[in-house]
Design a protein around this motif. Structure first.
Motif, short mmCIF file in Angstrom:
data_model
loop_
_atom_site.label_atom_id
_atom_site.label_comp_id
_atom_site.label_asym_id
_atom_site.label_seq_id
_atom_site.Cartn_x
_atom_site.Cartn_y
_atom_site.Cartn_z
N PHE A 1 -13.21 -0.79 1.20
CA PHE A 1 -11.97 -0.12 0.78
C PHE A 1 -10.89 -1.14 0.46
N ASP A 2 -10.05 -0.76 -0.51
CA ASP A 2 -8.91 -1.58 -0.92
C ASP A 2 -7.66 -0.71 -0.93
N PRO A 3 -6.51 -1.29 -0.57
CA PRO A 3 -5.27 -0.49 -0.55
C PRO A 3 -4.90 -0.03 -1.96
N GLU B 1 -7.52 8.52 -4.17
CA GLU B 1 -8.39 8.19 -3.04
C GLU B 1 -9.63 9.08 -3.03
N TRP C 1 -5.64 -3.83 7.51
CA TRP C 1 -6.07 -2.72 6.66
C TRP C 1 -6.96 -1.75 7.44
N ILE D 1 0.82 -1.20 0.00
CA ILE D 1 0.00 0.00 0.00
C ILE D 1 0.87 1.27 0.00
N ARG E 1 -6.02 2.17 7.97
CA ARG E 1 -6.94 3.22 7.49
C ARG E 1 -7.37 4.13 8.63
N PHE F 1 -6.38 4.56 0.41
CA PHE F 1 -7.30 3.50 0.02
C PHE F 1 -8.23 3.96 -1.10
N TYR G 1 -12.06 3.49 -2.49
CA TYR G 1 -13.36 3.13 -1.92
C TYR G 1 -14.35 2.75 -3.03
#
Length: 466
Positions: free
Chosen positions: A391-393, A448, A350, A302, A354, A361, A363
């Motif tokens: 959410f994903d890195p 982001e 994660w 990340i 966050r 991240f 979204y």
């Protein structure tokens, strides 16, 4: 394709990346072996982790894994750097970040040419870590002057590459035929040359000053010195390399092994000793050798926020105060233990990363979110808590100066380590480059924020449709 239409920069970049891979595989057969190993490890990792595969597919990142690679070159003059910037711009690659490697005993400062923006990165994230030799760090004034003359007289770009770059700048792009020729012409800049520009004696003097100085000054072009595929499990690659006949460097550079990968981890196989002919006397050549090109593998995690990067830098410094890794790997286990101990202070989920504001991240709406209609605008944290947004890195697309220097040093040999006074000079670098480098944090924050706005807009549309 319509007649006279331009090929996109993304397509040109993809074609160049593929051509570079083919060329390097031919020049360095061990790179092909490395690609096979990485492909196997990635396939095994995805087969064992369905959740990881699902998230990569959901974020349109799965297809790019096997295509992803970065290269590295070292340039000798400001004019070479400026022209290289123009060449990369035709491929949609722009200078991001400034790296001063003098702090780690390597006499260069650098930037990373890469695509910016989420769409371009997903199309093809090819990057080239590009360094400019710091001749001002050569203590011997006579040697410095001689090196300047040698570099000033060489021409690393073909006339075709220059012509087509100028045409792309003038016309706003290249058609299919010109784009194909552009790739072929620019590839010549990165090709290996086994005949040096200097005598054996000059090579030795440059080599004694620093092996990297000899690598930059002694040849007529800045041969690609490594090409790097991306793996999903670098520890497994490191362990399997000897089974494939590849000797890995002793320590994986970057953060320690973690459940949630951060920034960048890298390893490599030792640089090759390759036959080279040196000019000795009028019309005479003398056979010798040169060590520069190697294979590298990376695992990307990340992208960290300024707060997260500050914590990373502090923990890395703490670990190196306990044990500084030796180039010969003699204290590898002690260093790895110190690294793991120091990074116990960095959250490893994660959600925690966050919540602490340490990483960036992307979204997106969950299935529940896609079926929910909301009245009014909500805070993104509230939407996550309600299960409407997930959410994903965001993948770190850049480099780490200490890690880059560690790779360089491990391939230059134990005796190559040399201390230079830290001398960052971003203003001088940008003047030589011809533009200011882009700030990587701004780009991650932009990606982001765009994903957040997309979620909020989708929920607003759902509300309005009611």
């Amino acid at each position: 394709m319509k007649e006279n239409s331009f090929v996109s920069a993304d397509e040109i970049r993809s074609a160049f990346s593929a051509a570079m891979s083919v060329m390097y595989r031919e020049e360095v057969p061990a790179y092909g072996t490395l690609m096979e190993l990485v492909a196997k490890v990635n396939a095994d990792t995805l087969a064992a982790d369905a959740t990881l595969k699902d998230r990569l597919e959901a974020t349109c990142s799965l297809d790019r894994i096997s295509e992803e690679r970065h290269g590295a070159i070292r340039l000798g003059t400001p004019a070479e750097l400026s022209m290289m910037r123009r060449v990369f711009a035709v491929m949609g690659m722009y200078p991001v970040g400034y790296y001063d490697l003098s702090t780690a005993g390597v006499p260069v400062h650098s930037t990373a040419f890469r695509p910016v923006g989420d769409a371009a990165l997903k199309r093809n994230p090819f990057r080239v870590f590009t360094s400019l030799l710091r001749l001002d760090l050569i203590a011997n004034e006579s040697l410095r002057a001689e090196a300047e003359v040698i570099l000033r007289e060489r021409r690393i770009f073909t006339s075709g590459a220059i012509e087509l770059t100028e045409k792309a700048e003038r016309d706003g792009g290249l058609d299919e035929a010109d784009a194909e020729r552009f790739v072929a012409e620019v590839l010549e800049t990165f090709r290996w040359h086994d005949k040096a520009n200097v005598s054996t004696d000059m090579y030795k003097r440059l080599h004694d000053a620093h092996r990297l100085i000899a690598d930059v000054v002694s040849f007529k072009g800045p041969h690609i010195n490594h090409l790097t595929p991306r793996t999903l499990d670098i520890d497994k690659v490191q362990a399997l390399m000897p089974e494939y006949g590849i000797a890995p460097k002793a320590v994986v550079e970057g953060p320690p092994t973690r459940k949630c990968a951060i920034l960048l981890r890298q390893t490599s196989f030792k640089a090759l000793e390759e036959p080279v002919s040196f000019r000795d006397g009028e019309g005479a050549w003398k056979t010798g050798s040169h060590t520069a090109r190697f294979g590298e593998i990376e695992q990307r995690g990340i992208a960290l926020t300024p707060k997260g990067r500050s914590l990373y830098d502090r923990l890395l410094d703490e670990s190196r105060r306990i044990v500084r890794p030796a180039a010969d790997g003699s204290n590898a286990k002690q260093y790895e233990a110190a690294l793991a101990q120091a990074f116990g202070a960095f959250p490893d989920s994660w959600a925690e990363i966050r919540e602490a504001g340490l990483g960036y991240f992307s979204y997106s709406l969950t299935e529940k979110g896609r079926q929910t209609k909301l009245a009014g605008r909500r805070d993104i944290d509230a939407l996550v808590a309600e299960g409407l947004v997930e959410f994903d890195p965001i993948v770190y697309e850049d480099f780490l100066p200490v890690s880059a220097a560690g790779i360089f040093q491990s391939n230059l040999g134990d005796g190559a380590q040399q201390e230079f006074v830290a001398s960052p000079n971003q203003k001088r670098f940008e003047a030589d480059l011809g533009v200011a480098v882009l700030n990587e944090f701004d780009h991650y924050a932009g990606i982001e924020q765009a994903s957040i706005e997309s979620c909020l807009q989708a929920l607003s549309v759902a509300m309005a449709a009611e």
